[in-house]
Design an enzyme around this catalytic site. Structure first.
Site, PDB file in Angstrom:
ATOM      1  N   GLY A 105      -3.517  -2.298   0.532  1.00  0.00           N
ATOM      2  CA  GLY A 105      -3.176  -3.150   1.640  1.00  0.00           C
ATOM      3  C   GLY A 105      -4.208  -4.142   1.964  1.00  0.00           C
ATOM      4  N   CYS A 154      15.164 -25.266 -10.260  1.00  0.00           N
ATOM      5  CA  CYS A 154      16.409 -25.730  -9.673  1.00  0.00           C
ATOM      6  C   CYS A 154      16.480 -25.424  -8.281  1.00  0.00           C
ATOM      7  CB  CYS A 154      17.496 -25.600 -10.469  1.00  0.00           C
ATOM      8  SG  CYS A 154      17.656 -26.510 -12.107  1.00  0.00           S
TER       9      CYS A 154
HETATM   10  C1  LIG Z   1       2.292   2.820  -2.581  1.00  0.00           C
HETATM   11  C2  LIG Z   1       1.509   1.530  -2.630  1.00  0.00           C
HETATM   12  N1  LIG Z   1       0.134   1.578  -2.889  1.00  0.00           N
HETATM   13  C3  LIG Z   1      -0.786   0.634  -3.178  1.00  0.00           C
HETATM   14  C4  LIG Z   1      -0.093  -0.596  -3.132  1.00  0.00           C
HETATM   15  C5  LIG Z   1      -0.957  -1.811  -3.502  1.00  0.00           C
HETATM   16  O1  LIG Z   1      -1.147  -2.831  -2.146  1.00  0.00           O
HETATM   17  P1  LIG Z   1      -1.944  -3.903  -2.373  1.00  0.00           P
HETATM   18  O2  LIG Z   1      -1.671  -4.745  -3.446  1.00  0.00           O
HETATM   19  O3  LIG Z   1      -1.617  -4.819  -1.046  1.00  0.00           O
HETATM   20  O4  LIG Z   1      -3.247  -3.499  -2.137  1.00  0.00           O
HETATM   21  C6  LIG Z   1       1.438  -0.985  -2.683  1.00  0.00           C
HETATM   22  C7  LIG Z   1       1.901  -2.235  -2.781  1.00  0.00           C
HETATM   23  O5  LIG Z   1       2.208  -2.559  -1.811  1.00  0.00           O
HETATM   24  C8  LIG Z   1       1.997   0.140  -2.586  1.00  0.00           C
HETATM   25  O6  LIG Z   1       3.313   0.103  -2.505  1.00  0.00           O
END
Ligand SMILES: Cc1ncc(COP(=O)(O)O)c(C=O)c1O
Length: 449
Positions: free
Chosen positions: A264, A369
């Site tokens: 995240g 488009c």
């Molecule tokens: C369960 C889970 N782990 C990890 C991630 C990776 O998140 P990010 O790319 O924001 O680090 C995601 C993506 O949303 C996810 O759904």
């Protein structure tokens, strides 16, 4: 391809000072570390001039400074281990699900988060040890669960009670499948609604109350092992405390050997984005883990975007410049290779590859488009002309992932660039690829009754 030049981005992007707010240094700050400007002004990523890459591989092309990916993966692993020795970084494959990227992560000692059967297949093709895979999905099919069990996937993250039914049916007698239960932490992060997953009412995971029931079922199973808990607040989160806030709610569910704290961490897409540094993020997250989790537990984290976004650049050719109240600069790609703008309104910056800094605001649009096929609105470009190369930085996450064939677009190639050596790792679709799945009209179909 070993250019020398006057300007170079050497380290992680940091806040810029007043003198750097208008010039090439500001633009370079969004490009992969090591990007430089050659004597004639042309950008070089991973030591490779963008005009030479465009000549060799055509445009649009996704250029990845693979040395920067390697360094970032290394930093992630080292810095997490320095704070919590019994830990593992698991790359969220969905951010860049290409075997070359997965292979690179594996070679740096990372595990792989795989969401669904296709990512399991890719991870195995990339040479990952199945024991280091973590399977996700809020709607896993029976086929996917069976594939995971058959392949020896190390951890299955249970998102719902039906996952438990499917797992119990898939695990053969005498074998045991390690599971984590995904818990909704009740954290609403300040990110786009489509990126938020940690709030009550999210389609991902179980409320703490429902999680207790799942835990009890797994603990009672002779085919499943209750290893621990998983949580994930969302994506493109620019406030470290919001990511760390997911840890405390897990502690209320008891003590377990494993905690997967998700991914995240946000990337720096624009001049005004200032995501937490890796150290700030890990300090906040592991600080909360020290306060709330058992000291002997194993911690996993699952970064995707923050590992790869800032390591890549998409290079386009300008096909037309249309002056007017808004000057539209159209390029030979768009939402076929970058859906992030249309999907979540992510802003990207852009520059003419050999005229960096300054200029006047234009709107860069793609060839598809849709009026929503805008790559960058109100972005200053210096004297854009037909035939120019346009470079859009920070395209390493979720762009390859969601590339598509809209309007007959051929999905674009991926080229690794390091120390002046380019290496194509994914080729461009061919025209034949576009027709490959069609059942040929000249083949007679069985008469319908
Ligand atoms: C369960 C889970 N782990 C990890 C991630 C990776 O998140 P990010 O790319 O924001 O680090 C995601 C993506 O949303 C996810 O759904």
């Amino acid at each position: 391809m070993t250019p020398t030049g006057p300007a170079e981005r050497t380290g992680p992007a940091e806040r810029t000072g007043p003198a750097e707010r208008t010039g090439p240094a500001r633009v370079l700050g969004l490009f992969p570390p090591g990007t430089r400007q050659d004597g004639d002004g042309m950008l070089a990523v991973g030591g490779c001039r963008l005009d030479e890459l465009a000549r060799e591989y055509g445009t649009p092309v996704l250029v990845v400074a693979d040395g920067a990916v390697r360094q970032r993966a290394h930093d992630y692993r080292e810095r997490l281990a320095a704070r919590w020795p019994d830990s593992r970084v698991v790359f969220a494959s969905k951010a860049f699900p290409c075997t070359a990227v997965q292979r690179l992560m594996v070679s740096e000692g990372l595990g792989l988060d795989v969401a669904g059967g296709g990512e399991i297949v890719a991870a195995l093709a990339a040479g990952a040890d199945p024991a280091t895979l973590v399977l996700h999905g809020n709607a896993k099919t029976t086929e996917e669960v069976q594939l995971a069990v058959r392949s020896g996937v190390g951890i299955v993250v249970v998102d719902n009670l039906d996952d438990i039914d499917r797992l119990e049916a898939a695990v053969p007698p005498g074998r045991v499948q390690a599971c984590l239960v995904r818990v909704i932490p009740g954290v609403r992060a300040s990110t786009h609604a489509a990126h938020a997953t940690g709030h009550e009412g999210s389609k991902f995971g179980l409320s703490p109350k429902a999680a207790r029931a799942a835990i009890a079922r797994i603990e009672a199973s002779d085919r499943l092992r209750m290893d621990g808990l998983h949580t994930h607040v969302g994506s493109q989160i620019l406030v470290a405390s919001e990511l760390a806030a997911a840890v405390a709610p897990l502690a209320a569910l008891g003590e377990f050997p494993v905690y997967d704290l998700g991914g995240g961490l946000g990337a720096r897409y624009t001049y005004s984005d200032h995501p937490p540094t890796l150290d700030d993020y890990l300090d906040a997250l592991i600080g909360e883990a020290r306060r709330h989790l058992p000291p002997g537990a194993r911690i996993l984290i699952e970064p995707g975007r923050s590992l790869v976004a800032e390591t890549a650049v998409t290079v386009y050719t300008v096909t037309t410049v249309k002056p007017g109240a808004t000057t539209f600069v159209a390029v030979d790609g768009g939402m076929g290779d970058n859906l992030e703008v249309a999907l979540v309104g992510q802003r990207f910056e852009a520059t003419i590859a050999d005229r960096i800094g300054g200029g006047f605001p234009v709107t860069v649009v793609g060839r598809h488009c849709e009026s929503g096929d805008v790559l960058s609105a109100d972005v200053p470009l210096r004297e854009p002309r037909v035939g120019d190369l346009l470079a859009v930085p920070v395209t390493g996450a979720y762009c390859f992932t969601m590339s598509n064939n809209y309007n007959g677009a051929r999905r674009i190639p991926v080229v690794f660039a390091d120390a002046g050596q380019p290496r194509m790792v994914v080729r461009r679709d061919t025209w034949e690829d576009l027709l490959a799945r069609d059942v040929h009209p000249s083949v007679p179909t069985p008469a319908r009754r």
